[in-house]
Design a protein around this motif. Structure first.
Motif, mmCIF file in Angstrom:
data_model
loop_
_atom_site.group_PDB
_atom_site.id
_atom_site.type_symbol
_atom_site.label_atom_id
_atom_site.label_comp_id
_atom_site.label_asym_id
_atom_site.label_seq_id
_atom_site.Cartn_x
_atom_site.Cartn_y
_atom_site.Cartn_z
ATOM 1 N N TYR A 87 -21.861 -46.642 31.743
ATOM 2 C CA TYR A 87 -22.735 -46.688 32.907
ATOM 3 C C TYR A 87 -23.899 -45.717 32.719
ATOM 4 N N LYS B 116 -28.013 -50.855 31.081
ATOM 5 C CA LYS B 116 -26.861 -50.163 31.643
ATOM 6 C C LYS B 116 -26.806 -50.405 33.144
ATOM 7 N N GLU B 117 -25.590 -50.467 33.665
ATOM 8 C CA GLU B 117 -25.398 -50.614 35.102
ATOM 9 C C GLU B 117 -25.287 -49.237 35.738
ATOM 10 N N THR B 118 -25.565 -49.162 37.029
ATOM 11 C CA THR B 118 -25.380 -47.909 37.753
ATOM 12 C C THR B 118 -23.919 -47.781 38.141
#
Length: 119
Positions: free
Chosen positions: A20, A3-5
């Motif tokens: 996210y 997952k991305e921030t």
């Protein structure tokens, strides 16, 4: 999948739909309801998630939305307050980008109300 921030995202639906990384703060809704206060003032320093948290609450309560998918698996859904989801009219106004003169600010507020009445 990594997952991305979500740096800079202040819209709860966008945060959840784009998957996210996020900390589950949905029990804030329970705390808000348990307090039974007529007025709640939320103060935090800049960049501490005020707009995101209020966006989360608006998504949860707003009668014009169906938010089951974005709250699936969150702590609030394990409480008696899950039945409150999407049951109330909500007016969500942010002053996040408010700057300039009084007339400019009033104009922006009017535009937000006009946008709400169109949707």
């Amino acid at each position: 999948m990594i997952k991305e921030t979500s740096l800079g995202i202040d819209n709860y639906r966008e945060l959840k739909e784009k998957n996210y990384y996020a900390v589950d703060k949905t029990l804030m809704i329970k705390e808000f309801l348990d307090s039974k206060k007529k007025v709640t003032l939320i103060t935090r320093p800049r960049r501490f998630g005020k707009t995101l948290n209020i966006s989360m609450m608006a998504e949860f309560f707003d009668i014009t939305k169906d938010s089951r998918d974005i709250f699936e698996g969150t702590k609030i859904m394990e409480t008696e307050y899950a039945s409150y989801m999407n049951q109330y009219p909500v007016i969500f106004i942010t002053f996040k980008n408010a700057s300039g003169s009084k007339n400019k600010l009033i104009s922006r507020i009017k535009k937000q109300f006009q946008a709400m009445s169109l949707s």
